[in-house]
Write a protein that holds these residues in place. Sequence first.
Motif, short mmCIF file in Angstrom:
data_model
loop_
_atom_site.label_atom_id
_atom_site.label_comp_id
_atom_site.label_asym_id
_atom_site.label_seq_id
_atom_site.Cartn_x
_atom_site.Cartn_y
_atom_site.Cartn_z
N SER A 226 45.29 38.32 35.29
CA SER A 226 45.53 38.32 36.73
C SER A 226 45.29 36.91 37.24
CB SER A 226 44.59 39.31 37.43
OG SER A 226 44.73 39.23 38.84
N ALA A 227 46.33 36.30 37.80
CA ALA A 227 46.24 34.92 38.31
C ALA A 227 46.76 34.92 39.73
CB ALA A 227 47.04 33.97 37.42
N VAL A 228 45.92 35.34 40.65
CA VAL A 228 46.34 35.58 42.03
C VAL A 228 45.56 34.69 42.98
CG1 VAL A 228 46.47 37.29 43.87
CG2 VAL A 228 46.94 37.96 41.50
N GLY A 229 46.28 33.91 43.79
CA GLY A 229 45.65 33.11 44.82
C GLY A 229 44.93 31.89 44.27
N HIS A 230 43.84 31.53 44.96
CA HIS A 230 43.04 30.37 44.58
C HIS A 230 41.69 30.84 44.02
CE1 HIS A 230 45.99 27.79 46.34
NE2 HIS A 230 45.83 28.29 47.57
N GLU A 231 40.85 29.87 43.69
CA GLU A 231 39.56 30.17 43.07
C GLU A 231 38.71 31.10 43.92
OE1 GLU A 231 35.67 27.69 41.36
OE2 GLU A 231 37.48 26.66 42.03
N ILE A 232 38.79 30.95 45.25
CA ILE A 232 37.93 31.74 46.13
C ILE A 232 38.47 33.14 46.39
CG2 ILE A 232 37.01 29.70 47.28
CD1 ILE A 232 38.91 30.29 49.62
N ASP A 233 39.71 33.40 45.97
CA ASP A 233 40.33 34.70 46.24
C ASP A 233 40.04 35.69 45.12
OD1 ASP A 233 41.66 33.74 48.61
OD2 ASP A 233 43.10 32.73 47.31
N PHE A 234 39.55 36.85 45.48
CA PHE A 234 39.32 37.91 44.50
C PHE A 234 40.12 39.14 44.91
CE2 PHE A 234 35.73 35.31 43.38
CZ PHE A 234 35.57 35.53 42.01
N SER A 235 40.73 39.79 43.94
CA SER A 235 41.47 41.02 44.20
C SER A 235 41.09 42.06 43.16
CB SER A 235 42.98 40.75 44.15
OG SER A 235 43.35 40.30 42.85
N ILE A 236 41.44 43.30 43.43
CA ILE A 236 41.15 44.38 42.48
C ILE A 236 41.82 44.12 41.14
CG2 ILE A 236 41.47 46.84 42.03
CD1 ILE A 236 39.31 46.26 44.10
N SER A 237 43.00 43.52 41.16
CA SER A 237 43.70 43.23 39.89
C SER A 237 42.88 42.27 39.03
CB SER A 237 45.09 42.64 40.17
OG SER A 237 44.99 41.37 40.77
N ASP A 238 42.10 41.39 39.64
CA ASP A 238 41.25 40.48 38.87
C ASP A 238 40.20 41.25 38.06
OD1 ASP A 238 42.53 38.24 39.93
OD2 ASP A 238 41.12 38.08 41.59
N PHE A 239 39.65 42.27 38.67
CA PHE A 239 38.57 43.02 38.03
C PHE A 239 39.07 43.94 36.92
CE2 PHE A 239 36.88 42.01 42.28
CZ PHE A 239 35.71 41.38 41.93
N VAL A 240 40.25 44.50 37.09
CA VAL A 240 40.75 45.46 36.12
C VAL A 240 41.51 44.79 34.98
CG1 VAL A 240 42.98 45.95 37.20
CG2 VAL A 240 41.81 47.77 35.94
N ALA A 241 42.03 43.59 35.20
CA ALA A 241 42.78 42.88 34.15
C ALA A 241 41.84 42.50 33.01
CB ALA A 241 43.45 41.64 34.73
N ASP A 242 42.44 42.15 31.89
CA ASP A 242 41.64 41.74 30.74
C ASP A 242 41.05 40.35 30.91
OD1 ASP A 242 42.25 44.07 28.95
OD2 ASP A 242 44.29 43.36 29.30
N HIS A 243 41.67 39.55 31.79
CA HIS A 243 41.18 38.20 32.04
C HIS A 243 41.61 37.78 33.43
CE1 HIS A 243 40.00 34.03 31.02
NE2 HIS A 243 41.08 33.67 31.69
N ARG A 244 40.72 37.10 34.15
CA ARG A 244 41.06 36.54 35.45
C ARG A 244 41.18 35.03 35.34
NH1 ARG A 244 37.73 34.01 40.14
NH2 ARG A 244 39.30 33.98 41.78
N SER A 245 42.29 34.47 35.78
CA SER A 245 42.45 33.02 35.85
C SER A 245 42.35 32.59 37.31
CB SER A 245 43.80 32.58 35.27
OG SER A 245 43.83 32.80 33.87
N LEU A 246 41.79 31.42 37.53
CA LEU A 246 41.52 30.97 38.90
C LEU A 246 42.79 30.74 39.70
CD1 LEU A 246 38.59 28.46 38.25
CD2 LEU A 246 38.48 30.89 38.82
N THR A 247 43.85 30.31 39.03
CA THR A 247 45.14 30.06 39.67
C THR A 247 46.25 30.38 38.67
OG1 THR A 247 45.26 27.76 38.90
CG2 THR A 247 44.16 28.16 41.02
N PRO A 248 47.51 30.47 39.11
CA PRO A 248 48.61 30.66 38.15
C PRO A 248 48.67 29.56 37.10
CG PRO A 248 49.35 31.21 40.35
CD PRO A 248 47.98 30.63 40.51
N THR A 249 48.48 28.31 37.51
CA THR A 249 48.48 27.21 36.54
C THR A 249 47.36 27.36 35.53
OG1 THR A 249 49.43 25.69 38.18
CG2 THR A 249 48.33 24.70 36.29
N ALA A 250 46.19 27.76 36.00
CA ALA A 250 45.05 27.96 35.11
C ALA A 250 45.32 29.05 34.08
CB ALA A 250 43.80 28.30 35.91
#
Length: 309
Positions: A226-250
């Motif tokens: 889950s690569a959604v928004g910026h570093e400060i943005d958290f979404s439910i997809s971040d928590f349920v995904a296998d990995h959260r990236s801070l940004t799409p580029t990251a």
Amino acid sequence: MLSVSELNAQAKVLLETSFSFVEVEGEISKFRIQSTSGHWYFTIKDASAAIDCAMFKFNAARINFIPAVGDKLIVSGKVSLYAPTGAYQIQVSNIHKSGEGELEAAFAALKDKLSKEGLFDVAHKKQLPKFAQSIAIITSAGSAAQADMLRTAQDRFALCKIDLYNALVQGEGAPASIISALRVADAKGYDAIVIARGGGSREDLWCFNDEALARAIYAVKTPVISAVGHEIDFSISDFVADHRSLTPTAAMIDLLPDICAIFQSLDGVSDAFDRLIKDKISSAQNVLSLAALQLKSKSVEPKISGSLA
């Protein structure tokens, strides 16, 4: 008898002690940032009244969006009076968009519900591939997020095959669009799937807090980033995904190896192998030289030469 200055000073004290903290909802009708100080000056209004607001730079720096005329906001701070002109105003310490309180409550409730069901458990997280050969990116075609990701992937590891799955990433239809793309990509056996979107307001990113989308991410067999928004943005997809990236580029940096680092590593291994072979050859030559000396000392020729002499 009071002077104007004395009256304004007393009115200022009265306002600040009586209204030391207020929360006021209204729509922005004027907004400007003072060019030298960086302070914000704006007016909020409702159907029948308006009030001026001042937000100093040190408070404004904590806000992650720039208000615009027409935005409906909730401002918090103290009521005061600018003594030199007698202007009644709110000295604002914080602002947020109207409705964010309800959004935060809904976010917290869904997060708590899914957490209790185990959808965020580390034990269920799938490992990302070390050398991905194929990746599916789910995002809006032609977006800045797509361009940044493809450019980063090309720079890091061009050998990886990347397919784009165009999907809505904002609005009411976005969760269903992302779920559809996710299921199609999962059936094709990619090494990883990246769900991506660039930055935006809380409302812009709200589709990634959808319960159906969260359950769809949890259900797929392919590792999901889950690569959604910026570093400060958290979404439910971040928590349920296998990995959260801070940004799409990251996400591309997290997922793909750096080909330059690989080349340097291979050069290092090659150099170490060369040294090892040379050391082995040198050691063998030393053993042979020692054996030759020992053999020469025990040979018959020296003894015959000595007896003849």
